[in-house]
Structures are given as structure tokens and as C-alpha cells.
Write an enzyme that holds these catalytic residues in place. Structure first.
Site, PDB file in Angstrom:
ATOM      1  N   GLU A 145      39.600  48.685  13.550  1.00 58.07           N
ATOM      2  CA  GLU A 145      39.325  47.309  13.090  1.00 58.07           C
ATOM      3  C   GLU A 145      39.101  47.275  11.581  1.00 58.07           C
ATOM      4  OE1 GLU A 145      35.720  46.625  15.221  1.00 58.07           O
ATOM      5  OE2 GLU A 145      36.692  46.433  17.161  1.00 58.07           O
TER       6      GLU A 145
ATOM      7  N   LYS B 188      36.986  38.676   9.147  1.00 58.69           N
ATOM      8  CA  LYS B 188      35.832  38.212   8.371  1.00 58.69           C
ATOM      9  C   LYS B 188      35.921  38.663   6.915  1.00 58.69           C
ATOM     10  CE  LYS B 188      32.139  41.746   8.890  1.00 58.69           C
ATOM     11  NZ  LYS B 188      32.533  42.747   9.871  1.00 58.69           N
TER      12      LYS B 188
ATOM     13  N   HIS C 160      31.260  51.576  14.780  1.00 57.18           N
ATOM     14  CA  HIS C 160      31.601  51.263  13.399  1.00 57.18           C
ATOM     15  C   HIS C 160      30.727  52.171  12.543  1.00 57.18           C
ATOM     16  CE1 HIS C 160      32.483  49.300   9.684  1.00 57.18           C
ATOM     17  NE2 HIS C 160      33.107  48.282  10.238  1.00 57.18           N
TER      18      HIS C 160
HETATM   19  C1  LIG Z   1      32.924  43.919   9.699  1.00 54.44           C
HETATM   20  C2  LIG Z   1      33.494  44.604  10.876  1.00 54.44           C
HETATM   21  C3  LIG Z   1      34.679  45.338  10.743  1.00 54.44           C
HETATM   22  C4  LIG Z   1      35.359  45.556   9.430  1.00 54.44           C
HETATM   23  O1  LIG Z   1      34.660  46.457   8.649  1.00 54.44           O
HETATM   24  P1  LIG Z   1      35.260  47.013   7.291  1.00 54.44           P
HETATM   25  O2  LIG Z   1      34.229  47.954   6.816  1.00 54.44           O
HETATM   26  O3  LIG Z   1      35.489  45.862   6.397  1.00 54.44           O
HETATM   27  O4  LIG Z   1      36.534  47.736   7.609  1.00 54.44           O
HETATM   28  C5  LIG Z   1      35.210  45.906  11.886  1.00 54.44           C
HETATM   29  N1  LIG Z   1      34.628  45.756  13.091  1.00 54.44           N
HETATM   30  C6  LIG Z   1      33.495  45.051  13.258  1.00 54.44           C
HETATM   31  C7  LIG Z   1      32.921  44.906  14.621  1.00 54.44           C
HETATM   32  C8  LIG Z   1      32.885  44.471  12.156  1.00 54.44           C
HETATM   33  O5  LIG Z   1      31.748  43.789  12.319  1.00 54.44           O
END
Ligand SMILES: *Cc1c(COP(=O)(O)O)cnc(C)c1O
Length: 384
Positions: free
Chosen positions: A255, A51, A179
Site C-alpha cells: 500500500e 490519502k 505498516h
Molecule cells: C498511510 C497508509 C499507507 C501509506 O503509507 P506511506 O508511508 O505513505 O507509504 C498505507 N497503508 C495504510 C493502512 C496507511 O494508513
């Protein structure tokens, strides 16, 4: 580790050949970012959060260097599927999934999912029986730029119960994910989250569930207009130390989104108009909040500007080209005197920029050039 940054001459050469605004991605830099993470977090299997920037050259590069993908929608899965990437290299990491997303997952062989509520269990079990599921927990982090723990994540004390419900529905309780929030400036948030996860792994084991995966999410930071106030290497080392201590035998996933693509892209925009407002300079750019600067709004981001110009500094405001007064990119900053036709280079413009840009008011999306291709082109033209 420094960001990809065009020189003035390189920017000018490109601007002679392509109309602004345009973005330039360095695929070597994408690889460097990936290698750096793998060096300091050697046990981590990377799932690129597409994304943050889903343009084809970046997806192809990420796939070629062997990374996997974090997908959140039917559309993202379709893009990867059309590139020939199998579902085994994807995790469907949106805690709430759409019917079409689950249909695609079943068709493309996506077998790993995250969830943070009981209501999701039956949905997954119906479409992808036997799937591996990771429970997403809520974590505490005051030092993240973008909060992802209000909308997402179950309270840690309910995590094991959710895994049991998943197991009862025929799914495989496989792990825990979190996260810490995007652009996290502290290893402490990860370290604390890992302690919480350890307890969940232990509690699950007592109930006969052997969890296999720990997914530490994204959140790794990139420089803003004020630089990067943390040392990435030591941040990752601290996380790795905690992983070694608490999870010596568990498969670890991450991720990263912003971290992989953020520093690999430059935006080049031009001044198309100037105004005087109450003694301050106003500059109208050919790219704005509805375009690649969408991150100002959606990502609360303050972009660095490189003017390649000296001289007296003036109080200046930079706005986008649309006919909307919300379209202000940077206000009340000190900048050199600029005129129509001058270019501005914006480094660290890879994450949450083009990805959330619109064509509002009829302004086209900025094109994306690949630096390693353009660099060669330029050399060929120079030779001939
Ligand atoms: C947006 C998102 C990420 C990426 O986050 P960053 O801060 O850009 O590294 C990873 N995992 C999930 C589930 C997300 O929604």
C-alpha cells in the site's frame, strides 16, 4: 532513481503563466515509480494509499496503469466510485470503519478489509457478510519517520485469535497486514515483520485457516532536504528476497502512498515579503504551513529548497503568509540573498502536502498543474 525536477527555465515559463503558489505533477514520474516497484518487487500487487495525494490526475493515472487503491473513508470510496473504479480494486484499510464507510463498501462492492480489534468484527459482518479480512499486526521499527504502530495493530500473538473470531462471525480470514511506519529507512523492519507474519500464517494453518494474502503496507521512502540515505533498489531487493524465502506461494500486496506520489511533484512558491530579524533574513512566502507545507506539521517534514541563485549565503528563516506565528516553514538555514518576486522550487512535494492543506485565513489551495499537459502547451505556444 531521480525525482521529477523542473529546470529554472521550465519553472519561469510556468510562473509567467500561472500565479504562485502552484504544484506541478509529472504523471510519467508516477508511472516510473510504479514500474520501479513492480520491477524490484515483481510479485507485489499495488494498492495506492490515496490519502497521500488524492488529486484527480494522480488517481486517474494510478488507475490507468492498473494499480488498485487503499481507501480509509467513505469519502475516498466515493471519489473512486465516481471515477468508475469498482470496489474489487479497493481495500478498506482503516482498521476502524465508520457506518457510512461500511455502507459505501457494501454498495460499491468493497470486500476486503483490515481490522485490529475484536470490536470491529461484528461491524463488518453485519454490513458486508462474507467479506475477506486481514488482521493488522503491530510491528517494531525504530527507523521510521512516522510511527504507525502505537495507534494501529494488534500484538502478533493475538492475531490468530482475531482471525478465528472473524471466521466465527461468517467473515473469511484472508491474511495479515502491517505498516512499518511511513518513510521507513530500513529493509530490516520489513524482514522482521515478515518473519512474524510467517508464524501467524503457520499457526492459522494449524487451526484450519488457509491465509491467502500478505499485505506489507506502505512506508517506502522519498528524499527529504537531506536527500535519501537508502538505496531503494537494494531495500526492495532485500524485501523481495525475504518474500521469496518465506512466502513463495502467497499473494503479496503493498500500500505505497508517499513513494508513488512524493517524488513526482514540485511546488513553486514566491517571496512576497522580507524582514530583518536579529541580523538574520526572514522571508515571507505565498505558501505556508496551512497550505502545501502542511507536511511540516503533520508529516514532520523538512523540504528541500532550490533557489536557482548563487552568491553569499545568509542565515535565513522562511515563513508562510498567514497571520499565525506557528506558520514557519524552515528556520535558521543558510540561503542566498533573495528579494520579493523571487521563486523557490520545492522538489519531492507530492506526498502529505496538498492532501492536508487548508484554506485558513482565506488563502486558496495551491493549484495542481500536470507537467505533461503544460509541456505540450508551451511547445504549441512556441510554434504559433
Ligand atoms: C498511510 C497508509 C499507507 C501509506 O503509507 P506511506 O508511508 O505513505 O507509504 C498505507 N497503508 C495504510 C493502512 C496507511 O494508513
Amino acid at each position: 532513481m531521480s525525482s521529477f525536477r523542473l529546470t529554472q527555465k521550465e519553472m519561469k515559463d510556468l510562473a509567467d503563466r500561472f500565479p504562485t503558489p502552484f504544484l506541478v505533477v509529472s504523471l510519467d514520474k508516477i508511472e516510473e515509480n510504479y514500474d520501479f516497484l513492480r520491477k524490484y518487487l515483481p510479485r507485489v500487487k499495488v494498492f495506492y494509499a490515496m490519502k497521500s495525494n488524492p488529486v484527480m490526475p494522480i488517481l486517474q493515472k494510478v488507475a490507468a496503469i492498473g494499480a488498485n487503491f487503499d481507501v480509509a473513508s467513505a469519502g475516498e470510496m466515493e471519489i473512486l466510485h465516481s471515477m468508475g473504479i469498482p470496489g474489487s480494486r479497493m481495500i478498506y484499510a482503516n482498521p476502524v470503519k465508520t457506518p457510512r464507510g461500511l455502507d459505501n463498501a457494501a454498495e460499491f462492492g468493497v470486500k476486503r478489509f483490515t481490522f485490529d480489534d475484536e470490536s470491529e468484527v461484528a461491524k463488518i459482518a453485519a454490513k458486508v457478510p462474507g467479506a475477506e479480512v486481514l488482521v493488522r499486526i503491530r510491528v517494531v521499527n525504530q527507523k521510521a519517520h512516522v510511527d504507525l504502530n502505537t495507534k494501529f495493530g494488534v500484538a502478533p500473538e493475538r492475531a490468530v485469535q482475531l482471525l478465528q473470531l472473524a471466521e466465527a462471525a461468517g467473515l473469511k480470514p484472508a491474511g495479515v497486514c502491517f505498516h512499518v511506519g511511513s518513510q521507513s529507512l530500513a529493509a530490516g523492519a520489513y524482514e522482521e515483520a515478515l518473519l512474524v507474519c510467517r508464524r501467524i500464517f503457520d499457526d492459522a494453518a494449524l487451526l484450519g485457516m488457509q491465509l491467502r494474502y500478505l499485505d506489507i503496507g506502505g512506508g517506502f521512502p522519498v528524499p527529504s532536504s537531506k536527500g535519501l540515505p537508502v538505496d531503494l533498489a537494494s531495500m526492495m531487493e532485500a524485501i523481495n528476497h525475504q518474500l521469496e524465502r518465506l512466502f513463495p506461494d502467497t499473494e503479496i500486496w503493498a500500500e505505497p502512498g508517499r513513494y508513488i506520489c512524493g517524488t513526482a511533484v514540485n511546488l513553486v512558491t514566491s517571496i512576497i515579503g522580507t524582514k530583518e530579524r536579529n541580523g538574520a533574513a526572514w522571508y515571507v512566502l505565498d505558501e505556508g504551513l496551512y497550505g502545501s507545507f502542511s507536511g511540516v506539521l503533520f508529516d514532520h517534514w523538512d523540504y528541500e529548497f532550490e533557489y536557482f541563485k548563487g552568491g553569499r549565503l545568509r542565515l535565513s528563516t522562511f515563513v508562510g503568509p498567514s497571520c499565525d506565528s506557528i506558520d514557519v516553514v524552515r528556520s535558521d538555514i543558510m540561503a542566498p540573498e533573495l528579494s520579493i518576486g523571487d521563486h523557490i522550487l520545492v522538489p519531492n512535494a507530492g506526498a502529505y502536502t496538498l492532501a492536508s492543506a487548508t484554506t485558513f485565513n482565506g488563502f486558496a489551495l495551491a493549484s495542481m498543474l500536470v507537467w505533461e499537459e503544460q509541456r505540450n502547451c508551451r511547445m504549441e505556444t512556441a510554434v504559433s
